[in-house]
Scaffold this motif. Structure first.
Motif, mmCIF file in Angstrom:
data_model
loop_
_atom_site.group_PDB
_atom_site.id
_atom_site.type_symbol
_atom_site.label_atom_id
_atom_site.label_comp_id
_atom_site.label_asym_id
_atom_site.label_seq_id
_atom_site.Cartn_x
_atom_site.Cartn_y
_atom_site.Cartn_z
ATOM 1 N N GLN A 169 79.660 46.557 0.045
ATOM 2 C CA GLN A 169 80.080 47.471 1.029
ATOM 3 C C GLN A 169 80.881 46.602 2.447
ATOM 4 O OE1 GLN A 169 76.409 49.389 2.244
ATOM 5 N NE2 GLN A 169 76.674 50.951 0.783
ATOM 6 N N LYS A 170 80.378 45.218 2.316
ATOM 7 C CA LYS A 170 80.821 44.386 3.172
ATOM 8 C C LYS A 170 82.575 44.228 2.998
ATOM 9 C CE LYS A 170 76.940 41.914 4.956
ATOM 10 N NZ LYS A 170 76.092 40.520 5.054
ATOM 11 N N VAL A 171 82.796 44.312 1.748
ATOM 12 C CA VAL A 171 84.244 44.057 1.335
ATOM 13 C C VAL A 171 84.744 45.210 0.602
ATOM 14 C CG1 VAL A 171 83.634 41.493 0.911
ATOM 15 C CG2 VAL A 171 83.280 42.995 -0.890
ATOM 16 N N GLY A 172 84.227 46.387 1.085
ATOM 17 C CA GLY A 172 85.176 47.505 0.932
ATOM 18 C C GLY A 172 84.993 48.215 -0.355
ATOM 19 N N TRP A 173 83.767 47.867 -1.245
ATOM 20 C CA TRP A 173 83.476 48.310 -2.440
ATOM 21 C C TRP A 173 82.332 49.255 -2.429
ATOM 22 C CZ3 TRP A 173 85.716 46.829 -7.409
ATOM 23 C CH2 TRP A 173 86.975 45.901 -7.090
ATOM 24 N N LYS A 174 82.247 50.100 -3.550
ATOM 25 C CA LYS A 174 80.824 50.886 -3.530
ATOM 26 C C LYS A 174 80.455 51.036 -5.041
ATOM 27 C CE LYS A 174 83.403 55.459 -4.372
ATOM 28 N NZ LYS A 174 83.691 56.647 -3.534
ATOM 29 N N ILE A 175 79.289 51.360 -5.193
ATOM 30 C CA ILE A 175 78.672 51.177 -6.587
ATOM 31 C C ILE A 175 79.055 52.677 -7.149
ATOM 32 C CG2 ILE A 175 76.562 51.260 -8.095
ATOM 33 C CD1 ILE A 175 75.585 49.056 -6.139
ATOM 34 N N LYS A 176 79.819 52.828 -8.209
ATOM 35 C CA LYS A 176 80.169 54.133 -8.883
ATOM 36 C C LYS A 176 78.953 54.666 -9.766
ATOM 37 C CE LYS A 176 83.984 56.347 -11.362
ATOM 38 N NZ LYS A 176 85.047 56.042 -12.025
ATOM 39 N N LYS A 177 78.745 53.748 -10.693
ATOM 40 C CA LYS A 177 77.541 53.706 -11.731
ATOM 41 C C LYS A 177 76.630 52.566 -11.693
ATOM 42 C CE LYS A 177 81.188 55.424 -15.039
ATOM 43 N NZ LYS A 177 81.761 55.313 -16.326
ATOM 44 N N ARG A 178 75.485 52.987 -11.999
ATOM 45 C CA ARG A 178 74.397 52.205 -11.979
ATOM 46 C C ARG A 178 73.251 52.324 -13.150
ATOM 47 N NH1 ARG A 178 72.471 52.016 -6.353
ATOM 48 N NH2 ARG A 178 74.266 53.177 -5.830
ATOM 49 N N GLY A 179 72.599 51.089 -13.690
ATOM 50 C CA GLY A 179 71.884 51.434 -14.764
ATOM 51 C C GLY A 179 70.246 50.532 -14.593
ATOM 52 N N LEU A 180 69.290 51.162 -15.127
ATOM 53 C CA LEU A 180 68.400 50.204 -15.172
ATOM 54 C C LEU A 180 67.985 49.747 -16.385
ATOM 55 C CD1 LEU A 180 65.446 49.325 -14.026
ATOM 56 C CD2 LEU A 180 64.483 51.558 -14.645
#
Length: 323
Positions: free
Chosen positions: A296-307
């Motif tokens: 987030q600090k560099v202007g990105w966000k998580i779109k998908k995530r997996g365990l």
């Protein structure tokens, strides 16, 4: 990260380990599916066959009821001192330790695990399966957005080419780098054998291989992928590395990391009680919240995530995109 119900151990062990996969949009509730991912091991399990298969970064297995009893034991060991001696022997810091390891004993170990030889024990075979699932699911993430033909991809920390080569087979234009010259040489050898020997007459672009650490990577790519590497970076350095990798990516950044929770962190520390027969690299866990904040600090966000979980490993796999 490794854990098993079949290991010989002085601790109470769980009877079963579930295999879980949950890849989802960030806004959706994760779903459990019958498959698995994997990342490199984090500390040593107390079993004879494990000692021969996994180094001092593979995890010891304990039952949940034994956690409290182990806390006092941890204070009796000094794994940090062991790591300091290891760094002094190679004349450097964590990076030099990693470089030395994966150019020597670590290269031989992981070449066998990532290869197709039958000369592996049950632990190494499970590691191989988990790693194959990592590659499989990373490819699924990538192909969700369409064909990979002509897509430029940086495989940061390519190892022996287990992801690089499948990407090239999909038509991607791949730049692959690793800190280990031995790993890069093996990856290039495997790529030539598999890509230049294509029987269907298709023209595949050979990946560009380089011996580089993550800090030295440059250029611009549609996608940057960094699997199984953040484990070698403390969070203070991981933040900067995530920022650097994001600066190289135009559209997507895919990362895998060992998630940091109280329980997993304790297991890792227990594993350091058993350094194994060979020296290994220091292992760092990362909380998903810390990784997300760094993005987030560099202007990105998580779109998908997996365990990610197999019998011997656990991990988080995330795909990030520019905001």
């Amino acid at each position: 990260m490794a854990f098993s119900s079949t290991l010989s151990s002085p601790f109470n062990l769980p009877n079963k380990v579930d295999f879980v996969r949950s890849i989802s949009r960030s806004s959706q509730k994760p779903q459990k599916l019958a498959t698995a991912f994997a990342i490199p091991p984090l500390s040593t399990a107390a079993a004879t066959d494990i000692a021969g298969a996994i180094d001092g970064t593979t995890i010891a297995v304990i039952g949940g009821g034994s956690v409290a009893a182990l806390a006092a034991v941890l204070s009796l060991t000094d794994p940090e001192r062991r790591r300091q001696v290891q760094a002094e022997e190679v004349g450097g810091d964590d990076k030099e330790v990693v470089k030395e390891y994966f150019n020597n004993s670590g290269f031989q170990r992981w070449k066998k695990i990532y290869g197709d030889t039958d000369d592996v024990n049950k632990v190494q075979r499970d590691i191989r399966l988990g790693h194959a699932k990592t590659v499989e699911n990373t490819l699924m993430m990538l192909k969700d957005e369409g064909p990979l033909e002509g897509v430029t991809i940086c495989d940061a920390g390519c190892g022996t080419g287990s992801l690089t080569i499948p990407l090239a087979k999909e038509g991607a234009i791949v730049s692959a780098a690793d800190i280990s010259a031995a790993m890069v040489a093996e990856a290039e050898k495997q790529a030539r054998e598999q890509l230049l020997a294509s029987k269907d007459g298709s023209t595949l672009v050979m990946p560009k291989f380089e011996v580089k650490d993550l800090e030295s990577l440059d250029g611009k790519y549609d996608t940057v992928i960094c699997l199984d590497v953040l484990i070698h970076y403390p969070q203070s350095k991981a933040d900067g590395m995530i920022s650097h990798l994001a600066s190289l990516a135009k559209n997507r950044l895919i990362l895998s990391f060992a998630p940091k929770t109280f329980y997993y962190d304790l297991l890792k520390r227990v594993g350091e009680l058993f350094p194994g027969p060979s020296k290994a690299t220091r292992a760092y866990l990362h909380s998903e919240a810390d990784v997300e904040r760094a993005l987030q600090k560099v202007g990105w966000k998580i779109k998908k995530r997996g365990l990610i979980s197999t019998q011997f490993y656990f991990a988080r796999l995330v795909e990030a995109v520019p905001v």
